[in-house]
Design an enzyme around this catalytic site. Sequence first.
Site, short mmCIF file in Angstrom:
data_model
loop_
_atom_site.label_atom_id
_atom_site.label_comp_id
_atom_site.label_asym_id
_atom_site.label_seq_id
_atom_site.Cartn_x
_atom_site.Cartn_y
_atom_site.Cartn_z
N ARG A 88 0.85 -1.19 0.00
CA ARG A 88 0.00 0.00 0.00
C ARG A 88 0.89 1.24 0.00
O ARG A 88 1.91 1.27 0.70
CB ARG A 88 -0.89 0.00 1.25
CG ARG A 88 -2.01 -1.03 1.22
CD ARG A 88 -2.61 -1.17 2.61
NE ARG A 88 -3.75 -2.06 2.67
CZ ARG A 88 -3.69 -3.39 2.73
NH1 ARG A 88 -2.51 -3.99 2.70
NH2 ARG A 88 -4.78 -4.11 2.82
N HIS A 91 -0.07 3.26 4.79
CA HIS A 91 -0.65 2.19 5.64
C HIS A 91 -0.16 0.81 5.18
O HIS A 91 -0.92 -0.16 5.21
CB HIS A 91 -2.18 2.23 5.59
CG HIS A 91 -2.78 3.45 6.20
ND1 HIS A 91 -3.21 3.52 7.50
CD2 HIS A 91 -3.02 4.68 5.69
CE1 HIS A 91 -3.71 4.72 7.75
NE2 HIS A 91 -3.59 5.45 6.67
N ARG A 128 -8.53 -4.01 9.97
CA ARG A 128 -7.07 -3.95 9.75
C ARG A 128 -6.54 -2.68 10.40
O ARG A 128 -7.00 -1.58 10.11
CB ARG A 128 -6.74 -3.96 8.25
CG ARG A 128 -5.24 -3.96 7.96
CD ARG A 128 -4.96 -4.09 6.48
NE ARG A 128 -3.54 -4.09 6.18
CZ ARG A 128 -2.80 -2.99 5.96
NH1 ARG A 128 -3.35 -1.80 6.02
NH2 ARG A 128 -1.51 -3.10 5.70
N ASN A 164 -9.10 6.19 11.49
CA ASN A 164 -7.79 6.28 12.15
C ASN A 164 -7.97 6.30 13.65
O ASN A 164 -9.09 6.43 14.15
CB ASN A 164 -7.08 7.57 11.73
CG ASN A 164 -6.38 7.46 10.38
OD1 ASN A 164 -6.13 6.36 9.89
ND2 ASN A 164 -6.06 8.59 9.80
N PHE A 177 -2.86 15.57 -0.44
CA PHE A 177 -2.48 14.29 0.16
C PHE A 177 -1.16 13.74 -0.40
O PHE A 177 -0.27 13.34 0.37
CB PHE A 177 -3.61 13.26 -0.02
CG PHE A 177 -3.41 12.01 0.78
CD1 PHE A 177 -3.45 12.03 2.16
CD2 PHE A 177 -3.19 10.79 0.15
CE1 PHE A 177 -3.27 10.86 2.90
CE2 PHE A 177 -3.00 9.63 0.88
CZ PHE A 177 -3.05 9.67 2.26
N ARG A 374 -11.18 10.92 -1.11
CA ARG A 374 -10.84 9.54 -0.76
C ARG A 374 -11.68 8.57 -1.58
O ARG A 374 -11.21 7.49 -1.92
CB ARG A 374 -11.09 9.29 0.74
CG ARG A 374 -10.13 10.06 1.63
CD ARG A 374 -10.46 9.82 3.11
NE ARG A 374 -10.07 8.50 3.56
CZ ARG A 374 -10.54 7.91 4.66
NH1 ARG A 374 -11.44 8.53 5.39
NH2 ARG A 374 -10.12 6.72 5.01
N TYR A 378 -9.28 5.31 -3.09
CA TYR A 378 -9.20 3.95 -2.59
C TYR A 378 -9.50 2.93 -3.68
O TYR A 378 -8.81 1.93 -3.83
CB TYR A 378 -10.12 3.77 -1.37
CG TYR A 378 -9.59 4.50 -0.15
CD1 TYR A 378 -9.55 5.89 -0.13
CD2 TYR A 378 -9.09 3.83 0.94
CE1 TYR A 378 -9.03 6.58 0.96
CE2 TYR A 378 -8.58 4.50 2.03
CZ TYR A 378 -8.56 5.88 2.04
OH TYR A 378 -8.04 6.55 3.11
N ARG A 385 -3.02 -2.19 -6.99
CA ARG A 385 -2.35 -3.05 -5.98
C ARG A 385 -2.75 -4.51 -6.15
O ARG A 385 -1.93 -5.41 -6.00
CB ARG A 385 -2.74 -2.55 -4.59
CG ARG A 385 -1.93 -3.09 -3.46
CD ARG A 385 -2.23 -2.35 -2.16
NE ARG A 385 -3.56 -2.60 -1.66
CZ ARG A 385 -3.93 -3.67 -0.97
NH1 ARG A 385 -3.05 -4.60 -0.69
NH2 ARG A 385 -5.17 -3.83 -0.55
FE1 HDE Z 1 -6.30 7.04 3.50
N1 HDE Z 1 -5.52 6.00 1.94
N2 HDE Z 1 -6.31 8.72 2.40
N3 HDE Z 1 -6.96 8.13 5.10
N4 HDE Z 1 -6.30 5.40 4.64
C1 HDE Z 1 -5.21 4.70 1.94
O1 HDE Z 1 -5.76 3.16 0.27
C2 HDE Z 1 -6.16 8.77 1.07
C3 HDE Z 1 -7.24 9.46 5.12
C4 HDE Z 1 -6.79 5.26 5.90
O2 HDE Z 1 -5.87 -1.04 6.15
C5 HDE Z 1 -4.85 4.19 0.58
O3 HDE Z 1 -5.84 0.90 0.22
C6 HDE Z 1 -6.38 10.10 0.58
C7 HDE Z 1 -8.00 9.81 6.27
C8 HDE Z 1 -6.60 3.92 6.36
O4 HDE Z 1 -5.96 -1.19 3.97
C9 HDE Z 1 -5.07 5.40 -0.32
C10 HDE Z 1 -6.64 10.86 1.69
C11 HDE Z 1 -8.15 8.65 6.98
C12 HDE Z 1 -5.98 3.25 5.31
C13 HDE Z 1 -5.50 6.46 0.67
C14 HDE Z 1 -6.60 9.98 2.82
C15 HDE Z 1 -7.48 7.61 6.23
C16 HDE Z 1 -5.80 4.19 4.26
C17 HDE Z 1 -3.52 3.52 0.49
C18 HDE Z 1 -6.89 12.34 1.78
C19 HDE Z 1 -8.85 8.44 8.32
C20 HDE Z 1 -5.51 1.80 5.32
C21 HDE Z 1 -3.78 2.03 0.44
C22 HDE Z 1 -7.95 12.78 0.99
C23 HDE Z 1 -10.28 8.74 8.28
C24 HDE Z 1 -6.60 0.85 4.93
C25 HDE Z 1 -5.22 1.92 0.32
C26 HDE Z 1 -6.10 -0.58 5.03
C27 HDE Z 1 -5.24 3.88 3.02
C28 HDE Z 1 -5.83 7.69 0.27
C29 HDE Z 1 -6.80 10.43 4.15
C30 HDE Z 1 -7.43 6.27 6.72
C31 HDE Z 1 -3.90 5.83 -1.15
C32 HDE Z 1 -6.31 10.54 -0.86
C33 HDE Z 1 -8.54 11.20 6.63
C34 HDE Z 1 -6.99 3.35 7.72
O5 HDE Z 1 -6.08 5.17 -1.25
#
Ligand code: HDE
Length: 701
Positions: A88, A91, A128, A164, A177, A374, A378, A385
Site C-alpha cells: 500500500r 498504511h 485492519r 484512524n 495528500f 478519498r 481507494y 495493488r
Molecule cells: Fe487514506 N488511503 N487517504 N486516510 N487510509 C489509503 O488506500 C487517502 C485518510 C486510511 O488497512 C490508501 O488501500 C487520501 C483519512 C486507512 O488497507 C489510499 C486521503 C483517513 C488506510 C489512501 C486519505 C485515512 C488508508 C492507500 C486524503 C482516516 C488503510 C492504500 C484525501 C479517516 C486501509 C489503500 C487498510 C489507506 C488515500 C486520508 C485512513 C492511497 C487521498 C482522513 C486506515 O487510497
Amino acid sequence: MPDTGKLYPTTADTQKSPDSTTHPAEAGNAGELHQTNPDAPVMTTAQGVPVSDDQNTLRGGERGPALMEDFHFREKIFHFDHERIPERVVHARGYGAHGYFECTEAIPELTRAGLFQEAGKKTPAFVRFSTVAGNKGSFDVARDVRGFAVKLYTEEGNWDLVGNNIPVFFIQDPIKFPDLVHSVKAAPDRGFPQAQSAHDNFWDFISLMPESMHMIMWTMSDRAIPRSFRFMEGFGVHTFRFVNERGESHFVKFHWKPKLGLQSVVWDEAVKINGADPDFHRRDLWDAIRAGDFPEWELGIQVFDDEFADKFDFDVLDATKLIPEEECPIRVVGRLVLDRTVDNFFAETEQVAFCTQNIVPGIDFTNDPLLQGRNFSYLDTQTKRLGGPNFTHIPINAPKCPFHHFQQDGHMAMHNPTGRANYEPNSWSQGGPRPDPEKGLRSYGEELEGTKRRLRPESFADHYSQARQFYLSQTPIEQDHIANGLTFELSKCVVEDIRLRVLGHLRVIDEDLASKVADGLGHDLPEPAKPAREPVDLKTSDKLSILKNGPDSFKGRKLGILVTDGMDKTVYDALVKAVEAEGGMVEVVAPKVGGVTTSSGEKLKANQKIDGGPSVLYDAVALVVSEEGAKQLAEMLPGKQFVADAFGHGKFIASTPEAAPLFDASGVNETDDGMMTLKAASDAPAFIKVCRAVRFWDRMA
Ligand code: HDE
C-alpha cells in the site's frame, strides 16, 4: 451469476491440511515429522498433479544438467518469483483480524441501515490496523497515526468505515495528500528515513501548512505511540450522514471506544520496543485473540443536525476539526469484537481492500472535501495493488450477501454472468438483475448551489484554536510528552529555519509549549506565525486526554516476572493467580530460555531469555529471584537494564527481598510507592491492584 456470499472457497477450504499453527510439542505431544504423518495430504503441483520428490530437481545423469521438462521445479520457481504485490502506498504495515459487530441499540429513527435495525443483530467484520508512513517491513511502535479500518459485511453489501486512531487529519483538501505523504516518507534522493516523521522534509511541509497544527498536537502526543491496538480509540474522522426510511438525514461522526481504556507507551520505551520486538502490536493482537481474550470496542455516534452544525464554531465538513464529546455527547449503539485471527496473512490482511465509497443504504457521504477525494483514491489504488478490477472476487473482499450485476471479464474474473443477458435493460424473461428503487441505495437529496471555483472556504480558516484546546486538555505529564515529542522531532531537522518556523506556529498555539520546545532545542523564540484567523479560547475537554481515560484494571495487560534458580515458586504462583483473576497475562523471563529450578526443586519454563525479554515489553514487572540469582543478574547488562528501565519508565515493580543486589547494581537506590516488596505470597494481590493504574507517574514527573 452465483448468488451466495460463499462464492469461492478460501485458502483454508482448498488447502486444508492438518492445523500447523501449533506445534505438536507445544500441545504436549512429541510431534510427528510431516514426512511420516500418514494423514498429511499428498503434495501436488498447482495443476493438482501429485509430486513424488520435492528435494531434487530432475537431472540428466547423476551429476548432469537440469532438465527443462521439470515442470514442477519451473512452476515452483515461477510462482515464487511472482509472490509479491505492491505494498500500500500508505498504511503498508498492517495487521488484521476477524470478528463481528453487534448492534446494542436499534436506531431506525436515524438510519435505515440493516445492521442498526435490531438490538442483538450481529454483522461479520474484518478489521485492519496499520501504521501510515513505514514500509511493510518497518516496526510497529513508530510515532505515527494508526489506521483503524473496519469492513462490515452487512446484508445489504459491504460498508467500509476506514478510520484512524486520531479524530482529525493533517489537511483540509485531498489535493494535498500526495504532498503530505511524499514529505513524511523517505526522501526521494536518499531513500531514508524510514517510518518516522522526525526529519526536515516532513517538518518543512508542516511548517508551511498551518492547517496541520491540530493534527500535529495529536501526533506528537502519546496517541501516536499506543500500547497496543486494543488500547486505542478509532474514529471515522469525517462527518457522515445517516438517512432513515423516510429519507430524513442527520449528520453523524463515528467513534470506536476500547473496552480496555486508553493506554500508551512512553517514547523511550517505544524506541526500545522497536528493537526488542518490531512486531509488538501485531503479536499483542494475535496473542490476545488466541488466548480467548477478545478485544472489544463500543461504537459511539455523535448525531447532530444542520442547526447544530450552523451554530458550531467550526465547519463540520473540515476534517482538521473535531466536535468535543462535551458539546455533542456520544451515544453507544453497538460493539465490535475481534474473535478470530486470520488463517493466512496474505490472503486476508494483505488482500483486503477498503474503499471509503463502500457504503450501504442508510449511510451517506457529506461534502467533506477530503472524504470525496478519498472516494476516488481507494478504488483506484486497489485496482493497481491487486491487479485489476476483480479484486471484489477475492473472498476477503466479496460481500457475504447475495449480489448480482452485469460486470464481467477482466483479469482473474472468477464469476461472470451466466446466460445470454449481460446488459440492462433487456427483455429476456430471466434477464438477470434489475434495480429496485425501494430497496436500493438512494443518495440523500441535498440541495446544491454555487459557482464552480477553486477555493478554501472562510469557515475552514481557523487553524489554531482546536490545537490549543487539545494541548490545554491534557494532564501536565501529557503536556510534557507533547513538548518532548516536538523537541525530539525538531532536533532531527538539520535546517534551523524549519525549526524556527514550527516554533512560530507553537507560539500561536500556546506560549508555554513554545517556550518549552525552544528551550529544549536551545533556540530563542522567533516571531509568532501570522494566523489567517485569530484563535479563540475553547473549553477544555477531558475526553481528549489518554490519562483521564485510562484502564481501571490489569485486564488485557502483561506482567513480566523475572525469575532465577532458587526462586520462591509460591510467590510466583500467587502473582500468576492475581494477574489471571484480573484478566491479565504473565510472561516469565529468565537468564536462560530453558527456565529455572525453583527453591523446591521444580522446573519452571521461561517464555523469554533475559536478553530477548526486556522490561519494555511489559506493563509491570516482578522480580522473583534468589539472592544468588540476583547477584548473577547484577553482573549481566540485560539484567541491570531490565530493572533500570522498569524504574525509569515509571513501571510498578514488585520484588522479593532477595532482589536487593540487583537494584543496587542497576543504580536504583531509592524506593517509592510504585515499588513493593513481596515478603510473602499473600502480598501478590495487593501489588496487582496497584498495577491497575498505568504507571507510577510521580516517579516520572
Ligand atoms: Fe487514506 N488511503 N487517504 N486516510 N487510509 C489509503 O488506500 C487517502 C485518510 C486510511 O488497512 C490508501 O488501500 C487520501 C483519512 C486507512 O488497507 C489510499 C486521503 C483517513 C488506510 C489512501 C486519505 C485515512 C488508508 C492507500 C486524503 C482516516 C488503510 C492504500 C484525501 C479517516 C486501509 C489503500 C487498510 C489507506 C488515500 C486520508 C485512513 C492511497 C487521498 C482522513 C486506515 O487510497
